[in-house]
Design a protein around this motif. Structure first.
Motif, PDB file in Angstrom:
ATOM      1  N   THR A  82       0.809  -1.210   0.000  1.00 51.87           N
ATOM      2  CA  THR A  82       0.000   0.000   0.000  1.00 51.87           C
ATOM      3  C   THR A  82       0.848   1.269   0.000  1.00 51.87           C
ATOM      4  N   VAL A  83       2.157   1.142   0.057  1.00 51.31           N
ATOM      5  CA  VAL A  83       3.048   2.307   0.084  1.00 51.31           C
ATOM      6  C   VAL A  83       3.559   2.583  -1.325  1.00 51.31           C
ATOM      7  N   ASP A  84       3.545   3.852  -1.688  1.00 54.02           N
ATOM      8  CA  ASP A  84       3.952   4.255  -3.031  1.00 54.02           C
ATOM      9  C   ASP A  84       5.444   4.009  -3.253  1.00 54.02           C
ATOM     10  N   ASP A  85       5.781   3.459  -4.428  1.00 51.18           N
ATOM     11  CA  ASP A  85       7.191   3.212  -4.765  1.00 51.18           C
ATOM     12  C   ASP A  85       8.016   4.488  -4.736  1.00 51.18           C
ATOM     13  N   GLY A  86       7.415   5.589  -5.186  1.00 46.42           N
ATOM     14  CA  GLY A  86       8.143   6.852  -5.207  1.00 46.42           C
ATOM     15  C   GLY A  86       8.560   7.281  -3.821  1.00 46.42           C
ATOM     16  N   GLU A  87       7.674   7.089  -2.821  1.00 41.40           N
ATOM     17  CA  GLU A  87       8.020   7.430  -1.446  1.00 41.40           C
ATOM     18  C   GLU A  87       9.180   6.578  -0.954  1.00 41.40           C
ATOM     19  N   LEU A  88       9.124   5.277  -1.207  1.00 49.34           N
ATOM     20  CA  LEU A  88      10.177   4.381  -0.736  1.00 49.34           C
ATOM     21  C   LEU A  88      11.509   4.695  -1.392  1.00 49.34           C
ATOM     22  N   ASN A  89      11.485   4.986  -2.680  1.00 51.92           N
ATOM     23  CA  ASN A  89      12.733   5.318  -3.374  1.00 51.92           C
ATOM     24  C   ASN A  89      13.361   6.590  -2.815  1.00 51.92           C
ATOM     25  N   MET A  90      12.549   7.633  -2.604  1.00 47.00           N
ATOM     26  CA  MET A  90      13.107   8.909  -2.172  1.00 47.00           C
ATOM     27  C   MET A  90      13.560   8.859  -0.716  1.00 47.00           C
ATOM     28  N   VAL A  91      12.809   8.192   0.160  1.00 47.74           N
ATOM     29  CA  VAL A  91      13.232   8.100   1.554  1.00 47.74           C
ATOM     30  C   VAL A  91      14.533   7.311   1.656  1.00 47.74           C
ATOM     31  N   ASN A  92      14.624   6.196   0.948  1.00 47.00           N
ATOM     32  CA  ASN A  92      15.859   5.412   0.994  1.00 47.00           C
ATOM     33  C   ASN A  92      17.020   6.156   0.354  1.00 47.00           C
ATOM     34  N   ALA A  93      16.759   6.924  -0.697  1.00 42.41           N
ATOM     35  CA  ALA A  93      17.823   7.739  -1.291  1.00 42.41           C
ATOM     36  C   ALA A  93      18.320   8.776  -0.289  1.00 42.41           C
ATOM     37  N   ALA A  94      17.401   9.370   0.470  1.00 41.90           N
ATOM     38  CA  ALA A  94      17.805  10.339   1.493  1.00 41.90           C
ATOM     39  C   ALA A  94      18.641   9.673   2.578  1.00 41.90           C
ATOM     40  N   LEU A  95      18.293   8.425   2.942  1.00 42.00           N
ATOM     41  CA  LEU A  95      19.086   7.692   3.939  1.00 42.00           C
ATOM     42  C   LEU A  95      20.497   7.441   3.432  1.00 42.00           C
ATOM     43  N   TYR A  96      20.619   7.022   2.189  1.00 43.73           N
ATOM     44  CA  TYR A  96      21.926   6.707   1.618  1.00 43.73           C
ATOM     45  C   TYR A  96      22.773   7.966   1.430  1.00 43.73           C
ATOM     46  N   LEU A  97      22.152   9.033   0.918  1.00 52.49           N
ATOM     47  CA  LEU A  97      22.897  10.230   0.534  1.00 52.49           C
ATOM     48  C   LEU A  97      23.048  11.231   1.669  1.00 52.49           C
ATOM     49  N   ARG A  98      22.365  10.983   2.793  1.00 56.49           N
ATOM     50  CA  ARG A  98      22.402  11.925   3.926  1.00 56.49           C
ATOM     51  C   ARG A  98      21.935  13.306   3.475  1.00 56.49           C
ATOM     52  N   ARG A  99      20.852  13.330   2.717  1.00 54.07           N
ATOM     53  CA  ARG A  99      20.279  14.577   2.234  1.00 54.07           C
ATOM     54  C   ARG A  99      18.955  14.858   2.932  1.00 54.07           C
ATOM     55  N   PRO A 100      18.640  16.143   3.219  1.00 53.58           N
ATOM     56  CA  PRO A 100      17.311  16.472   3.749  1.00 53.58           C
ATOM     57  C   PRO A 100      16.237  16.147   2.714  1.00 53.58           C
ATOM     58  N   LEU A 101      15.053  15.836   3.206  1.00 51.14           N
ATOM     59  CA  LEU A 101      13.932  15.453   2.353  1.00 51.14           C
ATOM     60  C   LEU A 101      12.859  16.534   2.471  1.00 51.14           C
ATOM     61  N   LEU A 102      12.508  17.159   1.350  1.00 49.57           N
ATOM     62  CA  LEU A 102      11.447  18.163   1.308  1.00 49.57           C
ATOM     63  C   LEU A 102      10.177  17.481   0.820  1.00 49.57           C
ATOM     64  N   VAL A 103       9.174  17.403   1.701  1.00 53.98           N
ATOM     65  CA  VAL A 103       7.950  16.661   1.416  1.00 53.98           C
ATOM     66  C   VAL A 103       6.808  17.641   1.198  1.00 53.98           C
ATOM     67  N   THR A 104       6.174  17.580   0.045  1.00 51.02           N
ATOM     68  CA  THR A 104       5.059  18.458  -0.276  1.00 51.02           C
ATOM     69  C   THR A 104       3.794  17.628  -0.481  1.00 51.02           C
ATOM     70  N   GLY A 105       2.660  18.303  -0.469  1.00 50.01           N
ATOM     71  CA  GLY A 105       1.372  17.640  -0.654  1.00 50.01           C
ATOM     72  C   GLY A 105       0.278  18.457  -0.009  1.00 50.01           C
ATOM     73  N   ASN A 106      -0.953  18.062  -0.258  1.00 46.25           N
ATOM     74  CA  ASN A 106      -2.090  18.761   0.320  1.00 46.25           C
ATOM     75  C   ASN A 106      -2.104  18.601   1.840  1.00 46.25           C
TER      76      ASN A 106
END
Length: 360
Positions: A82-106
């Motif tokens: 039930t979890v979007d692939d895009g969310e999993l890819n970006m969160v894991n990329a942030a974990l690997y790269l040690r980058r802040p994650l900017l999350v937008t949405g309604n």
């Protein structure tokens, strides 16, 4: 349904996807037991490697203070399917790269809840939350120094002793904010939620750039006295916790997992966006809504609940998105006795709950 998923369903287990090997975070919020995240997480890229002071020997993440359960519920109802692939890819990329994650949405789509799911799933303890307003400055997130309180404490001590008094410890009057606490040296990264960044003044995103690049900052009041007091114990944003600051400087050992939320009410500078990974969370579908309701209202089942979820999903789509907590409100009222099949007031109540977030 695949053979694996069908077998899982028949045996009462949650179906799982064939996840890529590099994923650490799976998006369910279900704690991963018997692992050491420090060993599981690969080394950072050379340009994102930080060598702050060694973490304390007894360094463990502070326990959650109950906020995670309030945000996510008690039951682990989300599955990897039930979890979007895009969310999993970006969160894991942030974990690997040690980058802040900017999350937008309604509003109400679960942007802030993402930080709590990460912390619970990876066993990172209490989330450090920095709520942004139109008057928030970088300094308030880093630390505060109560100079007046220290002067008053010195005067009180002098009056009690009837003469020259001993200077009160400066560390008693320094308290790190959520941002400053997140960058303390630690073996495991802390989860830092910078909530509603788009409410800030125009300068704040740019003010964050140096901290996100350098992974360190100075406490001027302690730097001035470092020759006399090279090590100072200060208060932190975690209840009942202190930390030792050396030479008036705090430098991270593990870069924190930074989740910044925005409702899309403003644009951010290109230099700031270049240093972040961006994730947009879409409005939850009917299956995701059912999982959210099940997590917060354990054991509440029935035909009316399912109908409310379907109606809410349809209304949310028509209105361009509605906060999911309004669905929780309606289901809770229904299961508390407010719903009666022959009452005309119930449809009007639900309609009032599910209006768009605008004043008409």
């Amino acid at each position: 349904m695949s053979g694996i998923d069908q077998d899982a369903a028949e045996n009462g287990r949650t179906p799982q996807r064939d996840a890529p090997d590099w994923w650490i975070y799976r998006g369910t919020g279900r704690p991963i037991h018997d692992i050491d995240l420090a060993q599981l997480l690969p080394a950072p890229p050379p340009w994102r490697s930080y060598r702050g002071d060694p973490p304390p020997e007894d360094d463990v993440p502070p326990p959650d203070d109950g906020e995670t359960e309030r945000r996510l519920g008690t039951a682990f109802t989300l599955s990897e399917l039930t979890v979007d692939d895009g969310e999993l890819n970006m969160v894991n990329a942030a974990l690997y790269l040690r980058r802040p994650l900017l999350v937008t949405g309604n509003p109400g789509t679960g942007k802030s809840s993402l930080a709590y799911r990460i912390a619970r799933e990876l066993g990172l303890g209490r989330v450090l939350r920095w709520a942004i307003t139109s008057h928030t400055a970088l300094s308030s997130g880093l630390y505060g120094y109560d100079a007046i309180g220290r002067v008053q404490a010195a005067a009180t001590s002098q009056a009690q002793r009837g003469g020259e008094a001993e200077e009160p410890p400066i560390g008693d009057f320094v308290r790190l904010g959520p941002l400053g606490t997140a960058f303390l040296p630690s073996r495991l990264p802390r989860v830092l939620l910078i909530d509603e960044l788009d409410k800030s003044e125009a300068d704040l995103p740019n003010d964050l750039l140096s901290l996100f690049e350098d992974g360190e900052f100075s406490i001027d009041e302690l730097a001035r006295v470092r020759n006399r007091h090279p090590e100072v114990t200060v208060h932190t944003a975690d209840p009942q916790r202190t930390a030792v600051v050396r030479d008036g400087r705090i430098a991270c050992h593990a870069f924190p997992i930074v989740v910044m939320t925005s409702n899309g009410e403003r644009e951010f500078p290109p230099a700031f966006l270049r240093r972040c990974l961006q994730l947009r969370i879409e409005n939850p579908d009917e299956e995701q809504l059912a999982a959210i309701v099940a997590g917060h209202l354990v054991g509440e089942d029935g035909e009316h609940r399912d109908r409310l979820i379907r109606e809410f999903a349809e209304r949310s789509k028509a209105e361009g998105g509605l906060p999911t907590d309004r669905l929780l409100d309606a289901v809770y009222l229904a299961t508390s006795g407010a719903y009666q099949p022959d009452q005309e007031a119930w449809p009007r109540l639900v309609d009032a709950l599910w209006q768009r977030l605008t004043v008409r």
